[in-house]
Design an enzyme around this catalytic site. Structure first.
Site, PDB file in Angstrom:
ATOM      1  N   LYS A 195       0.852  -1.190   0.000  1.00 25.34           N
ATOM      2  CA  LYS A 195       0.000   0.000   0.000  1.00 25.34           C
ATOM      3  C   LYS A 195       0.881   1.230   0.000  1.00 25.34           C
ATOM      4  CE  LYS A 195      -3.613   2.301   2.640  1.00 25.34           C
ATOM      5  NZ  LYS A 195      -4.605   2.171   3.708  1.00 25.34           N
ATOM      6  N   LYS A 248      -2.228  -1.558  -3.918  1.00 26.17           N
ATOM      7  CA  LYS A 248      -3.086  -0.374  -3.847  1.00 26.17           C
ATOM      8  C   LYS A 248      -2.241   0.879  -3.946  1.00 26.17           C
ATOM      9  CE  LYS A 248      -6.023   1.940  -0.579  1.00 26.17           C
ATOM     10  NZ  LYS A 248      -6.183   2.172   0.816  1.00 26.17           N
TER      11      LYS A 248
HETATM   12  C1  PBG Z   1      -7.661   3.063   5.636  1.00 29.62           C
HETATM   13  C2  PBG Z   1      -7.873   3.004   4.152  1.00 29.62           C
HETATM   14  C3  PBG Z   1      -7.686   4.007   3.184  1.00 29.62           C
HETATM   15  C4  PBG Z   1      -8.137   3.467   1.973  1.00 29.62           C
HETATM   16  C5  PBG Z   1      -8.531   2.168   2.223  1.00 29.62           C
HETATM   17  N1  PBG Z   1      -8.354   1.891   3.572  1.00 29.62           N
HETATM   18  C6  PBG Z   1      -7.236   5.417   3.330  1.00 29.62           C
HETATM   19  C7  PBG Z   1      -5.841   5.740   3.636  1.00 29.62           C
HETATM   20  O1  PBG Z   1      -4.969   4.886   3.769  1.00 29.62           O
HETATM   21  O2  PBG Z   1      -5.607   6.934   3.806  1.00 29.62           O
HETATM   22  C8  PBG Z   1      -8.177   4.205   0.648  1.00 29.62           C
HETATM   23  C9  PBG Z   1      -9.185   3.710  -0.338  1.00 29.62           C
HETATM   24  C10 PBG Z   1      -9.474   4.626  -1.467  1.00 29.62           C
HETATM   25  O3  PBG Z   1      -8.827   5.691  -1.667  1.00 29.62           O
HETATM   26  O4  PBG Z   1     -10.392   4.310  -2.233  1.00 29.62           O
HETATM   27  N2  PBG Z   1      -6.351   3.182   6.036  1.00 29.62           N
END
Ligand code: PBG
Length: 325
Positions: A195, A248
């Site tokens: 991520k 992601k």
């Molecule tokens: C929680 C989380 C996030 C997303 C998914 N789980 C936000 C972040 O990490 O700031 C982002 C999903 C999206 O942008 O569609 N940590």
């Protein structure tokens, strides 16, 4: 003969042959629909930066689940917006928390719908970070216990799969042990293994009210410049017991997805994140892109790049589009 006897165009002339030779498929069964559930509202509230996406009140989630299942999309992933935030994310692991209640309601109404939960603390922390904060630092090890409690409470509510998205080191292993000790050894885990600290999460943070109140997430989410680090993260999560690995965001990180596909024999997921969705929507609203074609092509590219599953705000829309192609 001025060039090779090979003429790739020979296989492109007939629509039937083109279809027979398609290497990749995008089907409703590959998709996961993200859902925002907000404890503080009584009626659905649109998310301004994500046209077509709403925060749903708890009272509506059973019906939302039913409508999703009818489209043929087999799974949802839940994100909660709690009434109460504090500096230990108490509402994240409250048995009566927003996600826990939503899971119960959805599973009760539509048992066959696969309900996944996002396991993170940012929506539940007053400061909006994904772990415990002390002296301006996001602490790793003390946050693990809270994440494990959150995952177990989701499983106790009936979640079919938990998906940790916090990016603390060691969280997959700690959550796996906690689940096993609580009788959930059969609950699979999809880790947000790779991520990135991405600008493409902006609209999500509006939707989930989870923007950090100071600083950014660079001390725990990955640097977009790195790909060898993605292999390290994926290796660790597998060693710690992850069942499915996620990359992601999606489209800007196709190379990462393909590299994981080449290196690991486990199912992979890709998340077409809020910013990717918002870009398509905005261009379509301007009349600059054909929304259906551009969205379907983006999602097909994620499948081609190696995604078994795709998390996308377009999930049910895609299921409808697929009815007429
Ligand atoms: C929680 C989380 C996030 C997303 C998914 N789980 C936000 C972040 O990490 O700031 C982002 C999903 C999206 O942008 O569609 N940590």
């Amino acid at each position: 003969m001025i060039f090779s006897p090979q003429r790739p165009r020979r296989l492109r002339n007939s629509p039937a042959l083109r279809q027979m030779l398609q290497e990749t498929q995008l089907l409703a069964r590959h998709l996961v629909q993200p859902i925002f559930v907000d404890e503080t509202i009584d009626a659905a509230v649109p998310v301004a930066s994500m046209p077509g996406v709403q925060r749903h009140p708890l009272s509506a989630v059973a019906e939302v689940a039913q409508n999703i299942a009818r489209t043929g999309v087999p799974a949802v992933i839940l994100f909660g917006v709690p009434r109460h935030k504090d500096d230990k994310a108490s509402s994240a692991y409250d048995a009566e928390g927003v996600v826990q209640q939503a899971v119960q309601r959805m599973k009760q109404r539509v048992p066959e719908l696969l309900v996944m939960t996002d396991v993170c603390l940012c929506e539940y922390m007053s400061h909006g970070h994904c772990g415990i904060v002390e002296g301006g630092q996001v602490l790793n090890d003390p946050s693990l216990e809270l994440l494990a409690k959150t995952a177990v409470s989701h499983a106790e509510a009936g979640a079919d799969l938990v998906a940790p998205s916090d990016m603390m080191d060691g969280r997959v292993g700690v959550i796996r042990s906690a689940l096993d000790e609580s009788g959930f050894s059969q609950t699979p885990m999809m880790s947000y293994a790779v991520k990135y600290a991405s600008a493409f999460y902006g609209p999500f943070r509006d939707a989930a009210d989870s923007a950090p109140s100071f600083g950014d997430r660079k001390s725990y989410q990955m640097d977009p410049a790195n790909i060898r680090e993605a292999l390290r993260e994926a290796t660790l999560d597998l060693e710690e017991g992850a069942d499915i690995l996620m990359v992601k965001p999606g489209l800007p990180y196709l190379d990462v997805l393909a590299t994981l596909k080449d290196n690991f024999d486990v199912p992979l997921a890709a998340y077409q994140v809020s910013g990717e969705y918002a870009m398509l929507k905005a261009a379509a609203e301007k009349g600059w892109l054909d929304e259906e074609k551009a969205a379907m092509e983006s999602l097909l590219a994620l499948r081609r790049g190696g995604a078994d599953l795709i998390l996308t705000y377009y999930a049910t829309q895609v299921a409808e589009w697929l009815q007429h192609v």
